[in-house]
Design an enzyme around this catalytic site. Structure first.
Site, PDB file in Angstrom:
ATOM      1  N   GLU A 113       7.315   7.497   2.385  1.00 30.47           N
ATOM      2  CA  GLU A 113       6.808   8.263   1.237  1.00 30.47           C
ATOM      3  C   GLU A 113       6.301   9.639   1.693  1.00 30.47           C
ATOM      4  OE1 GLU A 113       4.447   4.810   0.198  1.00 30.47           O
ATOM      5  OE2 GLU A 113       5.291   4.870  -1.826  1.00 30.47           O
ATOM      6  N   ALA A 160       1.262   2.893   5.519  1.00 33.11           N
ATOM      7  CA  ALA A 160      -0.193   2.847   5.332  1.00 33.11           C
ATOM      8  C   ALA A 160      -0.778   1.876   6.352  1.00 33.11           C
ATOM      9  CB  ALA A 160      -0.506   2.379   3.927  1.00 33.11           C
ATOM     10  N   GLY A 162       4.508   3.912   3.421  1.00 31.68           N
ATOM     11  CA  GLY A 162       3.868   5.216   3.240  1.00 31.68           C
ATOM     12  C   GLY A 162       4.451   6.280   4.169  1.00 31.68           C
ATOM     13  N   GLU A 170       6.950  -2.854   1.540  1.00 31.47           N
ATOM     14  CA  GLU A 170       5.658  -3.301   1.004  1.00 31.47           C
ATOM     15  C   GLU A 170       5.727  -4.678   0.353  1.00 31.47           C
ATOM     16  OE1 GLU A 170       6.961  -0.271   0.613  1.00 31.47           O
ATOM     17  OE2 GLU A 170       5.419   1.268   0.776  1.00 31.47           O
TER      18      GLU A 170
HETATM   19  N1  CAA Z   1      -0.596  -0.730   9.748  1.00 36.36           N
HETATM   20  C1  CAA Z   1      -1.404  -1.110  10.749  1.00 36.36           C
HETATM   21  N2  CAA Z   1      -0.951  -1.530  11.942  1.00 36.36           N
HETATM   22  C2  CAA Z   1       0.383  -1.581  12.111  1.00 36.36           C
HETATM   23  C3  CAA Z   1       1.289  -1.193  11.115  1.00 36.36           C
HETATM   24  C4  CAA Z   1       0.749  -0.749   9.872  1.00 36.36           C
HETATM   25  N3  CAA Z   1       1.523  -0.309   8.870  1.00 36.36           N
HETATM   26  N4  CAA Z   1       2.545  -1.367  11.574  1.00 36.36           N
HETATM   27  C5  CAA Z   1       2.428  -1.826  12.823  1.00 36.36           C
HETATM   28  N5  CAA Z   1       1.127  -1.962  13.151  1.00 36.36           N
HETATM   29  C6  CAA Z   1       0.556  -2.457  14.428  1.00 36.36           C
HETATM   30  C7  CAA Z   1       0.771  -3.952  14.568  1.00 36.36           C
HETATM   31  O1  CAA Z   1      -0.245  -4.678  13.897  1.00 36.36           O
HETATM   32  C8  CAA Z   1       0.685  -4.093  16.062  1.00 36.36           C
HETATM   33  O2  CAA Z   1      -0.665  -4.022  16.444  1.00 36.36           O
HETATM   34  P1  CAA Z   1      -1.256  -5.015  17.594  1.00 36.36           P
HETATM   35  O3  CAA Z   1      -0.526  -4.589  18.842  1.00 36.36           O
HETATM   36  O4  CAA Z   1      -2.713  -4.702  17.604  1.00 36.36           O
HETATM   37  O5  CAA Z   1      -0.898  -6.394  17.183  1.00 36.36           O
HETATM   38  C9  CAA Z   1       1.373  -2.825  16.568  1.00 36.36           C
HETATM   39  O6  CAA Z   1       1.289  -1.883  15.508  1.00 36.36           O
HETATM   40  C10 CAA Z   1       2.829  -3.054  16.909  1.00 36.36           C
HETATM   41  O7  CAA Z   1       3.444  -3.698  15.809  1.00 36.36           O
HETATM   42  P2  CAA Z   1       4.435  -4.969  15.986  1.00 36.36           P
HETATM   43  O8  CAA Z   1       3.952  -5.857  17.078  1.00 36.36           O
HETATM   44  O9  CAA Z   1       4.631  -5.581  14.641  1.00 36.36           O
HETATM   45  O10 CAA Z   1       5.757  -4.204  16.498  1.00 36.36           O
HETATM   46  P3  CAA Z   1       7.273  -4.597  16.240  1.00 36.36           P
HETATM   47  O11 CAA Z   1       8.068  -3.640  17.078  1.00 36.36           O
HETATM   48  O12 CAA Z   1       7.517  -6.041  16.395  1.00 36.36           O
HETATM   49  O13 CAA Z   1       7.539  -4.250  14.669  1.00 36.36           O
HETATM   50  C11 CAA Z   1       7.400  -2.926  12.678  1.00 36.36           C
HETATM   51  C12 CAA Z   1       7.431  -2.945  14.210  1.00 36.36           C
HETATM   52  C13 CAA Z   1       8.770  -3.380  12.109  1.00 36.36           C
HETATM   53  C14 CAA Z   1       7.129  -1.479  12.249  1.00 36.36           C
HETATM   54  C15 CAA Z   1       6.313  -3.882  12.164  1.00 36.36           C
HETATM   55  O14 CAA Z   1       5.084  -3.593  12.854  1.00 36.36           O
HETATM   56  C16 CAA Z   1       6.042  -3.789  10.699  1.00 36.36           C
HETATM   57  O15 CAA Z   1       6.770  -4.372   9.913  1.00 36.36           O
HETATM   58  N6  CAA Z   1       4.966  -3.057  10.297  1.00 36.36           N
HETATM   59  C17 CAA Z   1       4.535  -2.976   8.954  1.00 36.36           C
HETATM   60  C18 CAA Z   1       5.418  -2.051   8.130  1.00 36.36           C
HETATM   61  C19 CAA Z   1       4.963  -2.052   6.678  1.00 36.36           C
HETATM   62  O16 CAA Z   1       4.867  -3.081   6.022  1.00 36.36           O
HETATM   63  N7  CAA Z   1       4.680  -0.837   6.165  1.00 36.36           N
HETATM   64  C20 CAA Z   1       4.205  -0.661   4.820  1.00 36.36           C
HETATM   65  C21 CAA Z   1       2.702  -0.561   4.803  1.00 36.36           C
HETATM   66  S1  CAA Z   1       2.028  -0.600   3.184  1.00 36.36           S
HETATM   67  C22 CAA Z   1       2.249   0.953   2.582  1.00 36.36           C
HETATM   68  O17 CAA Z   1       2.738   1.848   3.246  1.00 36.36           O
HETATM   69  C23 CAA Z   1       1.746   1.119   1.179  1.00 36.36           C
HETATM   70  C24 CAA Z   1       2.035   2.428   0.535  1.00 36.36           C
HETATM   71  O18 CAA Z   1       3.038   2.601  -0.120  1.00 36.36           O
HETATM   72  C25 CAA Z   1       1.070   3.519   0.636  1.00 36.36           C
END
Ligand code: CAA
Length: 265
Positions: free
Chosen positions: A119, A73, A116, A139
């Site tokens: 999911e 998400a 997500g 999450e």
């Molecule tokens: N939402 C919005 N932006 C995201 C994102 C997300 N889920 N995941 C990554 N991004 C963005 C980052 O903010 C970053 O943006 P900027 O360049 O503007 O800073 C860009 O994508 C690259 O991300 P990273 O610099 O963090 O890249 P990385 O290679 O170091 O790490 C990653 C990659 C492991 C995927 C890490 O970005 C991460 O942990 N992301 C979040 C994953 C997460 O927590 N997902 C669950 C979301 S909640 C959900 O899904 C709820 C549900 O059940 C519906």
């Protein structure tokens, strides 16, 4: 495989159709790692519904491209949304609606498939992962929990103890662990993920679309019914297919030692 772009223009996804009756939806939001914003989910559902209604499509592939499936998400969008707003927007309802798609859907997974994103993949029917894909429900690391089916579908796929491990630790797992746990249907080299997904989709498209639809419905039924009711549901649907033209054609082709040509009637 020859493909043709959809005439409809989307901002967050691309849609193509191949000659072998396969619809391909590609998530295309590279800036946020294919994060599932409301506008992406709205477009995805619209495209899936269109492909589901299209007689020139018998199987659908959902991919995020060759680098990343989806990081989940959109956290930046979600950080501004409170309880009441979320309830009103009903973004998570999109995931329920994917379940209503009648054609088989294959998720072709490269790179991260998180939250997500996982999911979404689990709402599909077959999951093909690249050797270096990384899956998880992280999450808990941002103070929430899976909300689009993760606690239910992951638990059904891998069992209580593995699901608890993944959901409570938020750790990511590689393709081998995901395959061994029953979360991925197949693991292939990264560069073959989409090729393999399209190949399998073409193979499924060459079968009776009617049988595929009913078989999918019966397998999904196993998730929300008792064994007794599920067996009854399966038996009735089996009898239903015995009245189809596809059954006539399939069995005739078998005795005539030729390839069947199914029409979905
Ligand atoms: N939402 C919005 N932006 C995201 C994102 C997300 N889920 N995941 C990554 N991004 C963005 C980052 O903010 C970053 O943006 P900027 O360049 O503007 O800073 C860009 O994508 C690259 O991300 P990273 O610099 O963090 O890249 P990385 O290679 O170091 O790490 C990653 C990659 C492991 C995927 C890490 O970005 C991460 O942990 N992301 C979040 C994953 C997460 O927590 N997902 C669950 C979301 S909640 C959900 O899904 C709820 C549900 O059940 C519906």
């Amino acid at each position: 495989m020859e493909t043709q772009q959809s005439e409809k223009k989307y901002e967050n996804i691309n849609v193509e159709k191949s000659e072998s009756l396969v619809g391909i939806v590609r998530l295309n939001r590279p800036i946020g790692m294919n994060a599932l914003s409301s506008s992406l989910m709205k477009e995805l559902l619209e495209a899936l519904n269109e492909l589901d209604a299209d007689d020139e499509v018998r199987c659908i592939v959902v991919t995020g491209g060759d680098k990343i499936f989806s990081a989940g998400a959109d956290i930046k969008e979600m950080s501004n949304i409170g309880t009441i707003d979320a309830l009103k927007r009903g973004n998570l309802d999109y995931f329920d609606n994917i379940r209503k798609i009648t054609k088989p859907i294959i998720a072709a997974i490269n790179g991260y498939c998180l939250g997500g994103g996982l999911e979404l993949a689990m709402a599909c029917d077959i999951l093909i992962g690249g050797e270096n894909s990384k899956l998880g429900q992280p999450e808990i690391n941002i103070g929430i929990m899976p909300g689009a089916g993760g606690t239910q579908r992951l638990t059904r796929a891998v069992g209580k103890y593995k699901a608890m491990d993944l959901i409570l630790s938020g750790r990511l797992i590689g393709a081998k662990e995901a395959y061994d746990a029953g979360l991925l249907s197949r693991v292939v080299p990264d560069e073959s993920v989409l090729i393999e997904a399209k190949r399998l989709a073409s193979e499924i498209s060459s079968k009776s679309p009617l049988a595929a639809r009913v078989a999918k419905e019966c397998v999904l039924k196993a998730f929300d019914t008792t064994l007794k009711d599920g067996l009854e549901f399966e038996r009735r649907n089996f009898y239903l297919l015995l009245g189809s033209e596809d059954k006539e054609e399939g069995m005739k082709a078998f005795t005539e030692k030729r390839k069947a040509s199914f029409k979905g009637r």
